[in-house]
Write a protein that holds these residues in place. Structure first.
Motif, mmCIF file in Angstrom:
data_model
loop_
_atom_site.group_PDB
_atom_site.id
_atom_site.type_symbol
_atom_site.label_atom_id
_atom_site.label_comp_id
_atom_site.label_asym_id
_atom_site.label_seq_id
_atom_site.Cartn_x
_atom_site.Cartn_y
_atom_site.Cartn_z
ATOM 1 N N LEU A 188 0.814 -1.208 0.000
ATOM 2 C CA LEU A 188 0.000 0.000 0.000
ATOM 3 C C LEU A 188 0.848 1.259 0.000
ATOM 4 O O LEU A 188 0.476 2.269 -0.592
ATOM 5 N N LEU A 223 -5.271 -1.352 5.720
ATOM 6 C CA LEU A 223 -4.566 -0.210 6.286
ATOM 7 C C LEU A 223 -4.246 -0.442 7.750
ATOM 8 O O LEU A 223 -3.167 -0.135 8.223
ATOM 9 N N SER A 280 -3.893 -3.287 9.242
ATOM 10 C CA SER A 280 -2.999 -4.416 9.510
ATOM 11 C C SER A 280 -1.599 -4.183 8.981
ATOM 12 O O SER A 280 -0.689 -4.938 9.290
ATOM 13 N N ALA A 281 -1.403 -3.126 8.219
ATOM 14 C CA ALA A 281 -0.075 -2.908 7.653
ATOM 15 C C ALA A 281 0.844 -2.306 8.701
ATOM 16 O O ALA A 281 0.440 -1.463 9.485
ATOM 17 N N VAL A 282 2.119 -2.745 8.693
ATOM 18 C CA VAL A 282 3.103 -2.080 9.545
ATOM 19 C C VAL A 282 3.663 -0.929 8.733
ATOM 20 O O VAL A 282 4.060 -1.109 7.598
ATOM 21 N N ASP A 283 3.665 0.235 9.317
ATOM 22 C CA ASP A 283 4.115 1.397 8.571
ATOM 23 C C ASP A 283 4.949 2.280 9.485
ATOM 24 O O ASP A 283 4.648 2.405 10.668
ATOM 25 N N PRO A 314 -0.272 -3.760 14.849
ATOM 26 C CA PRO A 314 -1.154 -3.785 13.683
ATOM 27 C C PRO A 314 -2.289 -4.754 13.974
ATOM 28 O O PRO A 314 -2.095 -5.740 14.675
ATOM 29 N N GLN A 315 -3.482 -4.434 13.472
ATOM 30 C CA GLN A 315 -4.621 -5.302 13.735
ATOM 31 C C GLN A 315 -4.897 -6.182 12.544
ATOM 32 O O GLN A 315 -5.299 -5.696 11.495
#
Lengths: 292, 330, 329
Positions: free
Chosen positions: C215, C255, C257-260, C268-269
């Motif tokens: 993403l 969005l 669940s993404a690690v950013d 992250p969920q």
């Protein structure tokens, strides 16, 4: 380490679509394998039941009925000594097929074990073994076998020893290549990291993942060995008379090629059929022996 | 001050590459891992992080340097106890499990060999291990081909936990997984950390993954550590231009534009030709003549000895997000 | 008004035969404006690569286009049949994911870049060679003359990817299709390649369709994006709007669940549940077993993309809930 709590991250896991079927189920589900097995099975069965099926003994001579064509009394006719060809073919099958199936066992087992050892440990042991393999492979198989039998002495014993000394090399090569690949895979590293001994790793992790190739190869190897036995028989170096043997039958029938063609050609038919059957088995097995 | 669980001193590992040249994959790495902490090792391809991981579990032998477990040096041949102490979770879920063994066989083998539970208890323990990683016990008889990538990684983690290790090294455990599945595995690590006090060494090329789980982070470049420190200082106050480049280059969901020019020139040299002086200098946006001559040692900063950088200009603070330092304050 | 550079209508791609037959891609309609960038985002099995390959006319054997139309600049391009490759010459080119298998290992890279100018553009051998060097330089390959004589395995991953881009550009296409071109690259090299694509787009007026599961990458490169799930498009719109205020629960789930690096350090969920098996798609909306917004309608209605205003589309029956939630939340 204390007993841990169950983690709440359990997600619903979808049941996978493919079911696991045992090797036997998969083998019999393969049409190619079953077809091959039937062919090989039939011929082997006929050979095994030779004493029951044939009306005559293989060496039963009848000077009044020599070189006769196929008839109701003798399904495949008789040879120059009045022996029933059909009986001789069956009995010869017992000997030749037995050698064909049995003589590959030592090369298969020895070659495989040697292959995983040199492939896994490498080093000078590996280098030495592979150079030896190279030398043996450089000779045409039949030439080497014939020469060895000539030296050791004709007959069943000579054949077994000659095959044992020369046939293992291909197995070693095949298994070693496969071992070189498998030993680099992460699951082998994990097994070693988990504290498993080399012996255990070889037995449970390397061997099951390399031996399928050898098993598929052994199918064609049986045909090679069979051909070697028959060739030796033809040259007079194989099974010695009076024991019937396809090779010597071909050789004896040679003088009568123009008049009694079948004497030399009929013994070749079961060899061709066995070769076909084993080929189909090998084909089917390649698929069956994949990991589940 | 708690003694480190694992201590790596001056590790050097070389390989012979395809064209016979010696590649110095790891060229002098020292690290400590304390019990209960999560250490991240970050770097791009060729930095040596995977080789460090494999040296820790004993899969490769160091040419120089020593690895200490609980203060004891680990020799060429490790004892069974030493081997059990550190386990690894591998990157590729599709080659890290024996395809001909069911989940139960894989776990049971380890339990039996080490006699970790009485044989009447083996099945129960296998189920417990699966529960710990969030897999239902009915999958005990499944073969790896029947698992998805995420489930395979869970099983690989269960396998690592089966021998009751002191530490786990995870080599890029989530890079081969889908985005939404990555989150589940990271969550699992976080839970195991909380419930078991797991010591974890996490190797990744992805800074975001490392930031999520790790207490301390080491950044590697071409076989050496470029910078090392707590999570906070690495992300908020990086003191090595390579770390800054990694932070700037990493894509962010709401940045909405490509990262500014990193100022990085050229590409990673092949592992055979290590540049003279600072090994990063040919690509470095702030390199000066000293960088071509002197190889900067990994030194702590004044005021924060736990934060180390191998850059001559380690004392310069650079604004977040900017990799260019026009005027340096030394 | 100019027609879109690329317009795909109701594409459906099937795999297999008999009882094993399934649709990998269903009812996919996307369009890209001339000179724009479209990102196709989704996880494995969502159909984004298959869609791209169908557009390029490079479907693997075993796959066939069941329905759909493709228009480039207003004129029709066949999706199947004999004229598929010819119709795309000089209009559409593709950059593949893996440079180590996308390049011919026994051919020097200069020759590979020069191939299309010779065969498609009809240039002489010398002019094709010059053109190849120009393209390599344009794609940022250092010391192009020397690199042109190299074989792919002698080059680094980033350089190989630049060569692949040069090959794609060598037939002078208007549209560049990129199938995860940076996934296998280091993050610093990835940043350089993304900049290169931006640059080329501005200089040459290219239209780009970029497939990725990342993403953040799509956020940085593309003006518009389309999110795919289980073979269908579930949301489209301007990138910023979709990522700031998603109108489909799957997008929101991705969005979350993404690690950013910019997100807070909290966990992250993950999205509960698993990706659906293509052979056993849930009835109604394919996402409903995993969706917290699911209502009984979702299990039966065959959801389609609907306009939800401001140039956006969503295939969620309950998209309004998300609009309200993100406005106030």
């Amino acid at each position: 380490m204390k007993l841990p709590a169950a983690t709440p991250s359990a997600q619903p896991i979808a049941e996978s679509a493919g079911r696991h079927r045992s090797i036997a189920r998969r083998a019999f589900g393969s049409r190619t394998f079953v077809a091959g097995l039937c062919i090989v099975g039939c011929i082997t069965m006929l050979a095994v039941l030779a004493p029951v099926i044939s009306r005559y003994g293989p060496n039963q001579q009848n000077p009044f009925h020599t070189l006769e064509g196929p008839s109701a009394a003798h399904w495949l006719g008789t040879d120059d000594l009045g022996r029933d060809v059909w009986s001789r073919v069956l009995y010869a099958g017992r000997t030749d097929l037995f050698i064909g199936f049995a003589a590959v066992l030592f090369p298969l087992i020895f070659g495989t074990l040697l292959g995983i050892m040199v492939g896994y440990f490498g080093g000078r042991f590996d280098t030495f073994t592979m150079r030896l393999v190279d030398v043996i492979i450089a000779f045409p198989f039949f030439v080497l076998v014939i020469a060895l039998v000539f030296i050791i002495g004709p007959g069943i014993r000579g054949i077994f020893i000659a095959i044992a000394l020369t046939d293992w090399v291909v197995y070693t090569r095949i298994i070693r290549s496969q071992t070189l690949v498998v030993r680099e895979l992460d699951w082998v590293a994990a097994a070693r990291a988990g504290g498993l001994s080399h012996a255990r790793v070889l037995r449970r992790h390397i061997l099951p993942n390399t031996i399928p190739q050898a098993i598929v190869y052994v199918m064609s190897d049986i045909v090679y060995v069979l051909l070697a036995v028959v060739t030796l028989g033809y040259l007079g170096l194989g099974i010695q008379p009076p024991t019937p043997d396809w090779g010597s039958m071909i050789s004896e029938g040679q003088s009568f090629l123009t008049t009694n063609l079948w004497l030399s050609t009929i013994p070749g038919v079961p060899i061709v059929l066995i070769g076909l059957g084993l080929s189909l088995c090998a084909d089917g097995l390649t698929d069956v022996l994949r990991p589940p | 001050m708690v003694n480190p669980l694992l201590s790596i001193k001056d590790l050097k590992v070389s390989f012979r590459s395809n064209d016979r040249a010696m590649v110095r994959a790891v060229d002098g790495v020292s690290l400590d891992v304390h019990p209960g902490e999560t250490l991240g090792i970050v770097g791009e391809s060729g930095c040596g992080k995977t080789t460090v991981a494999r040296a820790i579990i004993g899969q490769v032998q160091p040419d120089e340097g020593t690895i200490y477990l609980d203060g004891q040096p680990l020799g060429r041949q490790r004892t069974i106890t030493q081997r059990r102490a550190v386990q690894m979770v591998f990157q590729d879920p599709y080659s890290s499990l024996n395809p001909r063994m069911t989940a139960q066989q894989t776990l049971r083998e380890l339990l039996r060999v080490h006699q970790l539970v009485p044989s009447s208890e083996t099945n129960r323990r296998c189920q417990e291990l699966l529960e710990m990683v969030g897999l239902p016990s009915r999958v005990l008889h499944n073969y790896p081909s029947q698992f998805s990538g995420g489930q395979r990684q869970r099983l690989a983690i269960a396998r690592a936990l089966a021998v009751e290790p002191r530490a786990i090294v995870a080599d890029e455990p989530v890079s081969a997984l889908d985005v939404s599945v990555q989150a589940t595995i990271l969550q699992l690590f976080a839970e195991l950390k909380a419930s078991l006090g797991l010591t974890l060494i996490l190797i990744s090329h992805d800074l975001a993954v490392v930031r999520h789980l790790c207490d301390r982070i080491a950044v590697m470049y071409l076989g050496r550590i470029a910078e090392r420190g707590s999570r906070e200082v690495i992300f908020d106050d990086p003191r090595h231009p390579y770390t800054r480049a990694l932070l700037t280059a990493a894509p962010r969901i709401r940045r909405y534009e490509a990262p500014e020019d990193l100022g990085l020139r050229g590409e990673l040299p092949g592992g055979v030709d290590i540049p003279a002086g600072c090994r990063f200098h040919p690509r470095c946006p702030i390199a000066e003549s000293i960088c071509e001559r002197d190889d900067p040692p990994l030194l702590g900063l004044d005021g924060d000895p736990g934060h180390l950088s191998a850059c001559h200009f380690r004392a310069a603070r650079v604004a977040n997000g900017s990799s260019q330092v026009k005027r340096l304050e030394l | 008004m100019k027609p879109p550079a690329l317009e795909l209508r109701e594409l459906a791609v099937e795999f297999g035969q008999g009882p094993g037959r399934f649709r990998a891609v269903e009812d996919v309609s996307v369009s890209v404006a001339d000179g724009g960038t479209l990102g196709l985002v989704g996880e494995s099995g969502c159909g984004k690569s298959i869609t791209l390959r169908a557009v390029m006319g490079l479907l693997p054997s075993g796959a066939q286009v069941a329905s759909g139309r493709l228009l480039a600049g207003g004129s029709e391009l066949p999706l199947a049949g004999k004229g598929v490759r010819a119709a795309r010459r000089r209009r559409v080119a593709m950059v593949f994911q893996d440079p180590s298998s996308g390049l011919n290992p026994v051919m020097r890279v200069g020759a590979q870049v020069a191939e299309a100018p010779r065969t498609v553009l009809g240039l002489s051998a010398r002019r094709a060679r010059d053109r190849a060097l120009e393209l390599l330089a344009m794609c940022g390959v250092p010391d192009p003359k020397r690199r042109a004589g190299a074989f792919p395995h002698q080059l680094s991953g980033g350089t190989r990817q630049r060569v692949m881009i040069a090959i794609a550009l060598s037939s002078e296409p208007r549209i560049l299709l990129c199938d995860e071109p940076t996934t296998a690259l280091d993050v610093t090299i990835q940043a350089q390649i993304l900049r290169l694509l931006q640059d080329l787009r501005e200089r040459m007026g290219l239209t780009i369709v970029f497939v990725t599961h990342n993403l953040a990458v799509v956020g940085e490169l593309c003006d518009e994006l389309a999110v795919m799930y289980a073979g269908r498009v579930v949301e489209t719109g301007a990138t910023r709007q979709v990522l700031d205020r998603p109108r489909h629960p799957y997008t929101l789930g991705l969005l979350r669940s993404a690690v950013d690096l910019d997100a807070p350090v909290s966990e992250p969920q993950p999205i509960p549940g698993v990706l659906p098996d293509p052979l056993h798609r849930p009835a109604g909306c394919a996402f409903h077993p995993r969706c917290w917004l699911a209502t009984p309608d979702c299990t039966v209605t065959d959801v389609r993309l609907e306009d939800v205003g401001a140039g956006r589309q969503s295939a969620c029956l309950n998209h309004q809930h998300l609009a309200d939630a993100t406005r106030h939340g």
